[in-house]
Design an enzyme around this catalytic site. Structure first.
Site, short mmCIF file in Angstrom:
data_model
loop_
_atom_site.label_atom_id
_atom_site.label_comp_id
_atom_site.label_asym_id
_atom_site.label_seq_id
_atom_site.Cartn_x
_atom_site.Cartn_y
_atom_site.Cartn_z
N LYS A 50 -12.05 16.90 0.33
CA LYS A 50 -12.18 16.05 -0.62
C LYS A 50 -13.81 16.06 -1.13
O LYS A 50 -14.52 15.17 -1.10
CB LYS A 50 -11.79 14.47 -0.38
CG LYS A 50 -11.63 13.82 -1.51
CD LYS A 50 -10.96 14.20 -2.61
CE LYS A 50 -10.70 13.15 -3.94
NZ LYS A 50 -9.96 13.60 -4.95
N ASP A 100 2.70 14.63 8.31
CA ASP A 100 3.84 13.90 7.85
C ASP A 100 4.56 14.30 6.43
O ASP A 100 5.88 14.45 6.63
CB ASP A 100 3.54 12.44 7.95
CG ASP A 100 3.31 11.78 9.26
OD1 ASP A 100 3.32 12.30 10.03
OD2 ASP A 100 3.72 10.59 9.29
N ASP A 136 -5.88 15.26 -2.38
CA ASP A 136 -4.73 14.67 -3.37
C ASP A 136 -4.01 15.74 -3.90
O ASP A 136 -2.73 15.74 -4.17
CB ASP A 136 -5.47 13.69 -4.08
CG ASP A 136 -6.83 14.01 -4.74
OD1 ASP A 136 -7.28 15.37 -4.57
OD2 ASP A 136 -7.04 13.59 -5.73
N ASP A 148 -3.51 14.43 9.33
CA ASP A 148 -2.33 13.67 9.84
C ASP A 148 -1.41 13.41 8.58
O ASP A 148 -0.03 13.28 9.00
CB ASP A 148 -3.10 12.14 10.22
CG ASP A 148 -2.08 11.52 11.30
OD1 ASP A 148 -0.88 11.85 11.67
OD2 ASP A 148 -2.67 10.22 11.66
N TYR A 195 -11.30 8.39 12.29
CA TYR A 195 -10.68 8.05 13.42
C TYR A 195 -11.62 7.13 14.22
O TYR A 195 -12.53 7.68 14.94
CB TYR A 195 -9.86 8.85 14.02
CG TYR A 195 -8.63 9.03 13.44
CD1 TYR A 195 -8.46 9.99 12.17
CD2 TYR A 195 -7.40 8.36 13.76
CE1 TYR A 195 -7.29 10.14 11.69
CE2 TYR A 195 -6.34 8.52 12.88
CZ TYR A 195 -6.13 9.57 11.79
OH TYR A 195 -5.09 9.62 11.19
P1 ATP Z 1 2.36 6.86 14.31
O1 ATP Z 1 1.61 6.06 13.56
O2 ATP Z 1 2.24 6.50 15.77
O3 ATP Z 1 2.68 8.21 14.10
P2 ATP Z 1 4.38 5.82 12.33
O4 ATP Z 1 3.91 4.43 11.95
O5 ATP Z 1 3.65 6.96 11.54
O6 ATP Z 1 3.79 6.15 13.61
P3 ATP Z 1 6.96 6.67 13.20
O7 ATP Z 1 6.95 5.97 14.40
O8 ATP Z 1 6.57 8.16 12.98
O9 ATP Z 1 5.88 5.86 12.39
O10 ATP Z 1 8.19 6.28 12.33
C1 ATP Z 1 8.35 6.68 10.82
C2 ATP Z 1 9.58 6.85 10.41
O11 ATP Z 1 10.24 7.91 10.80
C3 ATP Z 1 10.48 5.45 11.02
O12 ATP Z 1 11.47 5.10 9.87
C4 ATP Z 1 11.19 6.49 12.12
O13 ATP Z 1 12.41 5.75 12.39
C5 ATP Z 1 11.58 7.63 11.68
N1 ATP Z 1 11.39 8.63 12.87
C6 ATP Z 1 10.37 9.00 13.52
N2 ATP Z 1 10.40 9.86 14.54
C7 ATP Z 1 11.96 10.12 14.44
C8 ATP Z 1 12.73 10.73 15.22
N3 ATP Z 1 12.51 11.51 16.29
N4 ATP Z 1 14.04 10.81 14.85
C9 ATP Z 1 14.54 9.89 13.86
N5 ATP Z 1 13.83 9.04 13.02
C10 ATP Z 1 12.28 9.20 13.34
#
Ligand code: ATP
Length: 355
Positions: free
Chosen positions: A187, A248, A220, A244, A134
């Site tokens: 990794k 997700d 991976d 990170d 980062y």
């Molecule tokens: P960051 O890098 O800041 O974490 P990101 O690019 O990973 O952001 P997000 O903003 O987390 O993206 O959104 C990813 C997807 O998940 C989008 O389609 C968004 O609408 C959906 N999403 C994220 N948070 C929510 C929430 N609280 N409720 C519904 N949908 C969400």
């Protein structure tokens, strides 16, 4: 004798932040009605609104106010969309580095009643939060990303023994409170020196925890295993970028990023911050899922309550988690989970569960 109120910072942020952060405040306020616990909310400028009001997404006034707080809720920020020069600094990283919030704890668990790809997932991702690739975290001065020519971009990754040991200890301690299993994710077959050091330090720390089972995965392969056999994993300890991405993935496996809670912490401070970002694609429509920030707030209340021996805060955190689970069990769900509830409706139902 009544205890002094716990002062909690509220930084709404960007995108869906101003919709979901007030939901977390309302739920926590409802949960803190019991004896021995009262919360005092301290609203602080942050994000795009703070650029407009103070010329800075993280104004000095906000940082000075946070100095006096042990606990706060950070809404998401959409810093990539800020006008120059503000886009260069990641507001969350400014706060994380100022307060040494080195551990990012990201649980992912499926709730009964929630449509989930992996209904049996229940993992805690323990993510090192201060180093790795980062660019905004790993240099004393300047950025860890740079371009020596217009056609070449470089990134510097950093892994230190001290930071690896510190995060490994958090992971192994956490495992003792859960199912006593830690998976070290790295990794080291390719990033031999950096993630190899991370793995080696985790192995050494593991020797102090003979009661905890340890295994290792390349990142991976870990992504594949999390999808194929999620129930086999308990605590996952890994470096910044891997954590990170895997969190997700784990959040979506549990149903949606919209339920993926997280806290960033040091030994003395704790910041609730949902795993997801500002979700600009759905902002302003009242449909965002507030569960992640509500559950993040519960985590922060529990952690602070444990740290300062205030059982009322821990009880409030447990009540919030039970109320969210009860709302899910009644199939109250926002659109990301396949439901029709608005942000406001979901919040009201959770508050109703709190009685
Ligand atoms: P960051 O890098 O800041 O974490 P990101 O690019 O990973 O952001 P997000 O903003 O987390 O993206 O959104 C990813 C997807 O998940 C989008 O389609 C968004 O609408 C959906 N999403 C994220 N948070 C929510 C929430 N609280 N409720 C519904 N949908 C969400």
């Amino acid at each position: 004798m009544s205890e002094s109120p716990v002062r909690v910072g509220v930084l709404a942020g960007d995108g869906i932040g101003p919709e979901i952060v007030p939901a977390a405040v309302a739920v926590a306020e409802a949960a803190a009605r019991g004896p021995g616990v009262s919360l005092q909310w301290v609203e602080l400028p942050f994000g795009r609104a703070a650029i407009e009001s103070h010329g800075d997404p993280v104004p000095d006034d906000t940082l000075r106010a946070l100095d006096d707080l042990d606990l706060w809720i950070l809404g998401p920020h959409d810093s990539a969309s800020y006008p120059p020069p503000h886009a260069a600094r990641t507001p969350g990283a400014v706060i994380r580095s100022r307060y040494g919030l080195f551990a990012n704890l990201r649980p992912a668990r499926a709730f009964p009643g929630v449509r989930a790809t992996a209904p049996d997932i229940d993992v805690l991702i323990v993510r090192e939060n201060t180093e790795g690739l980062y660019a905004d975290r790993n240099m004393f001065a300047g950025s860890g990303e740079f371009m020596p020519t217009p056609d070449v971009a470089l990134a510097v990754g950093m892994v230190t023994r001290a930071a690896s040991e510190r995060i490994a200890r958090v992971a192994f301690e956490a495992a003792r409170q859960r199912s006593s299993r830690v998976t070290i994710v790295h990794k080291a077959n390719v990033l031999r020196l950096t993630t190899g050091l991370f793995r080696d330090v985790c192995r050494v720390v593991a020797q102090d925890f003979p009661d905890v089972d340890v295994d290792e995965q390349h990142v991976d392969a870990m992504a594949a295993h999390l999808v194929r056999r999620p129930a086999d994993f308990d605590v996952v300890v890994t470096e910044n970028l891997f954590g990170d991405i895997l969190s997700d993935l784990a959040g979506e496996l549990a149903g949606s990023l919209g339920i993926a809670a997280s806290v960033n912490c040091s030994d003395t401070k704790v910041m609730a911050q949902a795993t997801h970002g500002a979700a600009p694609d759905i902002a302003g429509r009242g449909v965002a899922n507030p569960a992640a920030i509500i559950l993040s707030t519960a985590m922060a209340l529990r952690q602070h309550g444990d740290a300062v021996s205030r059982p009322g805060l821990v009880a409030a955190a447990e009540a919030i988690e039970a109320a969210v689970a009860a709302a899910f069990a009644r199939s109250i769900a926002t659109a990301d989970l396949g439901g029709t509830a608005s942000t406001a409706r979901f919040t009201d139902e959770v508050i109703a569960e709190l009685g």
